[in-house]
Design a protein around this motif. Sequence first.
Motif, PDB file in Angstrom:
ATOM      1  N   ARG A 195      16.992   4.152   1.121  1.00  0.00           N
ATOM      2  CA  ARG A 195      17.909   3.080   1.527  1.00  0.00           C
ATOM      3  C   ARG A 195      18.789   3.528   2.685  1.00  0.00           C
ATOM      4  N   TYR A 221      16.452  -4.877  -6.372  1.00  0.00           N
ATOM      5  CA  TYR A 221      15.128  -4.951  -5.756  1.00  0.00           C
ATOM      6  C   TYR A 221      14.340  -6.069  -6.405  1.00  0.00           C
ATOM      7  N   ASN A 275      12.455  -3.283   0.757  1.00  0.00           N
ATOM      8  CA  ASN A 275      13.591  -4.173   0.973  1.00  0.00           C
ATOM      9  C   ASN A 275      14.420  -4.249  -0.299  1.00  0.00           C
ATOM     10  N   TRP A 327       5.679  -3.092  -0.748  1.00  0.00           N
ATOM     11  CA  TRP A 327       5.953  -1.774  -0.181  1.00  0.00           C
ATOM     12  C   TRP A 327       4.835  -0.798  -0.567  1.00  0.00           C
ATOM     13  N   ASP A 373       8.863  -7.355  -3.593  1.00  0.00           N
ATOM     14  CA  ASP A 373       9.123  -6.445  -2.474  1.00  0.00           C
ATOM     15  C   ASP A 373       8.645  -5.026  -2.790  1.00  0.00           C
TER      16      ASP A 373
END
Length: 75
Positions: free
Chosen positions: A27, A44, A34, A52, A48
């Motif tokens: 992060r 989260y 994201n 990823w 997402d």
Amino acid sequence: MEDRVLLDTKAAAKRLGLSTSTLEKLRVYGGGPNFCKLRRNVRYRCGDLDRWIEDRLRSSTSAPDAYADASGESQ
């Protein structure tokens, strides 16, 4: 519907098989999934996290790493 589920850092790290520390560093330095910032809370979305992971699929160890910086080191 699963994309509406929000996970905290601990749950997201467990889902990804990473430590919470690794996810926190991603992060800060970038390169991680994201996330949503809701006041002081980081969350989260499951979708997402799944995207990823999908973005990092490789067919061999010699496949180029799209996330390498200019020095050639992966982020």
